[in-house]
Each structure stands twice: as C-alpha cells, then as structure tokens.
Design an enzyme around this catalytic site. Sequence first.
Site, PDB file in Angstrom:
ATOM      1  CG  ASP A   1      -0.520   0.104   2.588  1.00 26.86           C
ATOM      2  OD1 ASP A   1       0.400  -0.181   2.832  1.00 26.86           O
ATOM      3  OD2 ASP A   1      -1.226   0.663   3.269  1.00 26.86           O
TER       4      ASP A   1
ATOM      5  CG  LEU B   1      -6.968  -8.592  13.343  1.00 26.90           C
ATOM      6  CD1 LEU B   1      -7.847  -9.500  14.236  1.00 26.90           C
ATOM      7  CD2 LEU B   1      -6.660  -9.134  12.059  1.00 26.90           C
TER       8      LEU B   1
ATOM      9  CG  ASP C   1      -4.200  -0.531   8.323  1.00 31.60           C
ATOM     10  OD1 ASP C   1      -4.067  -1.564   7.541  1.00 31.60           O
ATOM     11  OD2 ASP C   1      -3.247  -0.570   9.217  1.00 31.60           O
TER      12      ASP C   1
HETATM   13  P1  ADP Z   1      -3.458  -2.490  15.471  1.00 34.06           P
HETATM   14  O1  ADP Z   1      -3.699  -1.354  14.821  1.00 34.06           O
HETATM   15  O2  ADP Z   1      -2.649  -3.490  14.738  1.00 34.06           O
HETATM   16  O3  ADP Z   1      -4.480  -3.049  16.341  1.00 34.06           O
HETATM   17  P2  ADP Z   1      -1.585  -0.539  16.880  1.00 34.06           P
HETATM   18  O4  ADP Z   1      -0.592  -0.546  17.662  1.00 34.06           O
HETATM   19  O5  ADP Z   1      -1.450   0.264  15.356  1.00 34.06           O
HETATM   20  O6  ADP Z   1      -2.090  -2.115  16.366  1.00 34.06           O
HETATM   21  O7  ADP Z   1      -2.767   0.162  17.589  1.00 34.06           O
HETATM   22  C1  ADP Z   1      -2.969  -0.233  18.995  1.00 34.06           C
HETATM   23  C2  ADP Z   1      -3.575   1.122  19.794  1.00 34.06           C
HETATM   24  O8  ADP Z   1      -4.625   1.696  19.275  1.00 34.06           O
HETATM   25  C3  ADP Z   1      -3.516   0.608  21.128  1.00 34.06           C
HETATM   26  O9  ADP Z   1      -2.332   0.602  21.749  1.00 34.06           O
HETATM   27  C4  ADP Z   1      -4.162   2.020  21.593  1.00 34.06           C
HETATM   28  O10 ADP Z   1      -3.607   2.877  21.867  1.00 34.06           O
HETATM   29  C5  ADP Z   1      -5.214   2.168  20.454  1.00 34.06           C
HETATM   30  N1  ADP Z   1      -6.479   1.378  20.589  1.00 34.06           N
HETATM   31  C6  ADP Z   1      -6.969   0.335  19.881  1.00 34.06           C
HETATM   32  N2  ADP Z   1      -8.105   0.145  20.449  1.00 34.06           N
HETATM   33  C7  ADP Z   1      -8.599   0.747  21.340  1.00 34.06           C
HETATM   34  C8  ADP Z   1      -9.573   0.663  22.392  1.00 34.06           C
HETATM   35  N3  ADP Z   1     -10.759   0.115  22.244  1.00 34.06           N
HETATM   36  N4  ADP Z   1      -9.489   1.511  23.354  1.00 34.06           N
HETATM   37  C9  ADP Z   1      -8.376   2.604  23.231  1.00 34.06           C
HETATM   38  N5  ADP Z   1      -7.275   2.340  22.555  1.00 34.06           N
HETATM   39  C10 ADP Z   1      -7.420   1.727  21.475  1.00 34.06           C
HETATM   40 MG    MG Z   2      -2.820   0.173  13.668  1.00 33.98          MG
END
Ligand code: ADP
Ligand code: MG
Length: 389
Positions: A37, A128, A175
């Site tokens: 991407d 994800l 994404d």
């Molecule tokens: P991915 O996008 O692959 O799941 P990332 O590291 O890019 O992994 O994003 C994860 C981060 O997004 C978490 O550490 C948090 O900061 C934020 N996040 C995702 N879901 C939530 C949620 N339900 N509540 C609070 N923060 C969230």
């Molecule tokens: Mg992410």
Amino acid sequence: MKIQEMEKKFREIFGSGGDIRTWFAPGRVNLIGEHTDYNGGHVFPCALTLGTFGVVRKSMDHNLRFFSMNFEKKGIMEATLDELKPDPALSWANYPLGVLWAFDEKGMHADYGFDLLIWGNIPSGSGLSSSASLEVLTGTILRDLYGFEIENEGIALLCQHSENEFNGMNCGIMDQFASAMGKKDHAIFLDTATLKYEYAPVFLKDQKIIVTNSKVKHSLVNSAYNDRRKECETALKELKKAMNIKTLGELTNEEFENIKGAIPDGIRRKRAKHAVYENQRTIRAVQALKQNDLKAFGQLMNESHISLRDDYEVSCPEIDCLVETAWRVKGVLGSRITGGGFGGCTVSIVENKAVKEFERIVLEEYKKRFDKDGEIYVVDIGGGPERLA
Ligand code: ADP
Ligand code: MG
C-alpha cells in the site's frame, strides 16, 4: 458487550443526562497484498464484524474527555479543543485527538467538546487495525455530531493523515480505507496508487476465514516498517534510471526481472521484488476469486507468505510456525501472515469441516514449540462504520 452496558458505563464515568449516541467502526483483515500500500500496489482487505464502539455526548464547553473500557486503568484522559497537539500522557486518546486535529486542519472545527467512551473487541496490536478502527470511529462521530460534509473515503484519508503526522506512524492508506469503506460479505480491491477500488464478493459457503493470533509483537515492528519503506524508496529511485515509472506497483514481474540489475544491493532487490510480485499476486488472486477458484486464491496466499518470509523478511518464528502448521492441515486452502509483521496474526481459508482440526493442530503445535497459547477467531466480513443508537 451490549450497547446498554456501554451506555451504563458511560453514565457512571461521565455522569448522566444529555443526548447519548453510539457508533461502531470495524477492524479489518487483509486477505492478500501485504506491504504494497505504500508501494503504489493493490491490496485486498475486508472489514470485520469485530471493531470499536464509541458512546458520545457533546459537552457545553471546549473540553474533551476520553475513557476506554479496554484500558480502564488509564482512567479518564482530558484534553481541550483549544490545544490539539500530541501528548504522551494522553496515551491511546492521541488517536481520537489526532482525528480532531486533522479535521480542524481542513477547516472542520468542532465548536463544542465531547465525552467519549470506547470499547473494542479487536485484539489490539495484533495486525487487525484496532488503531484505524478507532480513528474511523472518531471521524464518523465527528461528521455526524457536527454535521461536517465529508464522505467515508475522505474520512479514511484524514485518519491516515492523522496517524502519520499526529501519531508518528507512517502507515499506508489500506487500514483506514478498509474500515471506512467496508461492505458486508465483500473484500475491497483497492489500487493504492489511484484509490480506485472495486468490491469483490466473498461468499464462502463451505469455507471460513480464520484469523490466528500469535499473541506476540516483536519490538522490531515499527523500526523495520520504516526500514522497509526506505529500502523500497531507494530501490524505486534506482529502477527509475532504467525505466520511466512512478511506483513499484506499475511493474509486471517480467519488467522487474528485466531491469532489476539497476538495484545494486541484494537486500533492496529482494524488497522490491516482493513489492512487485505481491502486487501482481493480488491482482491474480482477485481474478481467481471472481472465477470462484478458491484453490488458486489459497495458493497465492501461500506464495504471499513465502515472499514476506524470505524476500521482505517481516515474519518471525512464531508466525512461520502458525502458517506452516496450517499448510499441513487437510482442508486448508491457504494461510499467510497478515498485517505489518513481526508477530500479530495469520489469516487462513479453511474448509468448514476442517475448522475443528485446524484449531486443534495449529494451537497444539504452537504451544509445543513456543509454550504459548495462540487464539483463533472465525471471522465474518462486516460493513463500514455506522450509528447504532
Ligand atoms: P493495530 O492497529 O494493529 O491493532 P496498533 O499498535 O496500530 O495496532 O494500534 C493499537 C493501539 O490503538 C492501542 O495501543 C491503543 O493505543 C489504540 N486502541 C485500539 N483500540 C483501542 C480501544 N478499544 N481503546 C483504546 N485504545 C485503543
Ligand atoms: Mg494500527
């Protein structure tokens, strides 16, 4: 979790009264087209029924309050509309704050603040796209709450911009696009060079899409991601001396083979090869799916994994174990790493009747080799962001 439970929690945390509304935005899994991407190639993700929920109420002042039921220990995070800049103390709330900033930059000013309670059922940090889901959720809430005129595609672009500039993560568009543009029972065939896209139906009658979570995330993930981007940029510059191209995604495999000598460094040549071949594989995979040839689709998924393992070098022993064990299970059509790499999840297409065996064999082998409990999710392809209540 029911919406009523989230609303109850909202009142406990932020007090009762006022007009409370609830939204949802999905996470995504990429079926094929990994690390293409940001190379002007194609991707083929689909939105999941898993995602992030947000309960919101406008406030009377410029204050912003955030609370996540997934990070309860962090408590309430407070910010203000008058100062939209990243603050490490705000932790995860920098994602919604970044989206506010990106809207604001485009002249879409929120005139009042809000309270936002979040809960998500995407395993976070597993590839994800829980972050994109949180961003797209925020973008959708802002549009609906303040009446901004912006399409879902525009929301995806602003969310990517904010993750790049506000959160310092140099991600491509996949994404946020997959979350914002999700369509039930369809995957999105997106050309990241032009943002032209097409929905391809994925009606699996006899198969399931299975996501397996390794539950590991190696610290390499961000630095290696930036390294790969740089390696591809340099390789592209070198190839431009041999051929008039703008992105690696413009090349066919044959064209690449003819001019690859322009990349003197063997590692960079492998990185570029992955970007080119993976893009062509993605195009072929979508054709195979259209012809209902799931066997060919699965084979391309397997080739994608081998390329990510050997040429792009973004896999790791845990993920290789999950994928290579899956390949040995009868009834598995295809299996590969998904997401940025160095841990996270794999995605597999598995015959319905083989799902139980898949789960048993893959998890047992993983436990034996790494003394870790992986997790398996049979996922469904869901729609884009929506208001629920
Ligand atoms: P991915 O996008 O692959 O799941 P990332 O590291 O890019 O992994 O994003 C994860 C981060 O997004 C978490 O550490 C948090 O900061 C934020 N996040 C995702 N879901 C939530 C949620 N339900 N509540 C609070 N923060 C969230
Ligand atoms: Mg992410």
